[in-house]
Design a protein around this motif. Structure first.
Motif, mmCIF file in Angstrom:
data_model
loop_
_atom_site.group_PDB
_atom_site.id
_atom_site.type_symbol
_atom_site.label_atom_id
_atom_site.label_comp_id
_atom_site.label_asym_id
_atom_site.label_seq_id
_atom_site.Cartn_x
_atom_site.Cartn_y
_atom_site.Cartn_z
ATOM 1 N N LEU A 1 0.852 -1.190 0.000
ATOM 2 C CA LEU A 1 0.000 0.000 0.000
ATOM 3 C C LEU A 1 0.886 1.237 0.000
ATOM 4 N N GLN A 2 0.523 2.203 -0.834
ATOM 5 C CA GLN A 2 1.290 3.433 -0.992
ATOM 6 C C GLN A 2 0.474 4.628 -0.517
ATOM 7 N N ALA A 3 1.136 5.735 -0.268
ATOM 8 C CA ALA A 3 0.446 6.967 0.089
ATOM 9 C C ALA A 3 -0.619 7.264 -0.962
ATOM 10 N N GLY A 4 -1.837 7.544 -0.490
ATOM 11 C CA GLY A 4 -2.977 7.796 -1.368
ATOM 12 C C GLY A 4 -3.913 6.612 -1.501
ATOM 13 N N ASP A 5 -3.455 5.411 -1.146
ATOM 14 C CA ASP A 5 -4.302 4.221 -1.222
ATOM 15 C C ASP A 5 -5.258 4.162 -0.036
ATOM 16 N N ALA A 6 -6.388 3.493 -0.227
ATOM 17 C CA ALA A 6 -7.344 3.237 0.850
ATOM 18 C C ALA A 6 -7.812 1.789 0.753
ATOM 19 N N VAL A 7 -8.095 1.200 1.905
ATOM 20 C CA VAL A 7 -8.544 -0.188 1.969
ATOM 21 C C VAL A 7 -9.733 -0.262 2.920
ATOM 22 N N ALA A 8 -10.865 -0.771 2.443
ATOM 23 C CA ALA A 8 -12.029 -1.015 3.295
ATOM 24 C C ALA A 8 -12.000 -2.485 3.692
#
Length: 173
Positions: free
Chosen positions: A95-102
């Motif tokens: 995961l990189q800056a700017g990513d989101a995970v629900a």
């Protein structure tokens, strides 16, 4: 802002024993949900606008864990992190800056390696009580609680018409 289809991932995990995962709701991962290095305020505002509150700033625990009473969204505000999703039999992703995970209730997540500057913003659907568990075998009611967690009224990234809701509604039907 809606991420492109290429940056939108749907991952469903089978029961992994100690980590029960969620039998019907897939994990949703938006690559570049926000521009790189958005800062924590951008994720806090996005999540709050979409009804995901109780936000916090920190990292991701380095041991496998899950929540049986709530779904969770994580936004990578700064840095990067390699996570294992779905427990020991799950999937590793960067995961990189700017990513989101629900992360649906029950789905395991674990920090395997992070950059020194990692900053994560987490939030939960409004009103949710949040627990933290490491082993479903130690809590015989965990799977029942996971199955009872309702689908939220809004997608944490895309709002009331977001793809998370379509995927989760389809999974529950």
């Amino acid at each position: 802002m809606h991420p492109t289809t290429e940056g939108f991932h749907v991952l469903l995990f089978k029961d992994a024993g100690a980590i029960p995962n969620n039998p019907g709701l897939p994990l949703i991962w938006w690559q570049a949900a926000l521009p790189p290095a958005p800062g924590p305020e951008a994720f806090e505002q996005l999540f709050a606008r979409n009804g995901w509150t109780q936000s916090w700033r920190n990292g991701i625990f380095d041991y496998p864990h899950f929540h049986s009473t709530s779904h969770e969204v994580l936004g990578i505000a700064r840095g990067s992190v390699r996570v294992r999703l779905g427990g020991a039999t799950g999937t590793e992703v960067e995961l990189q800056a700017g990513d989101a995970v629900a992360i649906p209730a029950g789905v395991g997540h674990q920090n395997l390696r992070a950059s020194a500057d990692l900053l994560v913003v987490g939030a939960y659907p409004s009103g949710a009580e949040v627990d933290l568990l490491r082993d479903a075998g130690a809590d015989t009611q965990a799977r029942d609680r996971i199955a009872a967690v309702p689908v939220p009224r809004s997608d944490p990234v895309e709002g009331e018409d977001g793809r998370l809701l379509r995927h989760w509604a389809a999974a529950r039907n």
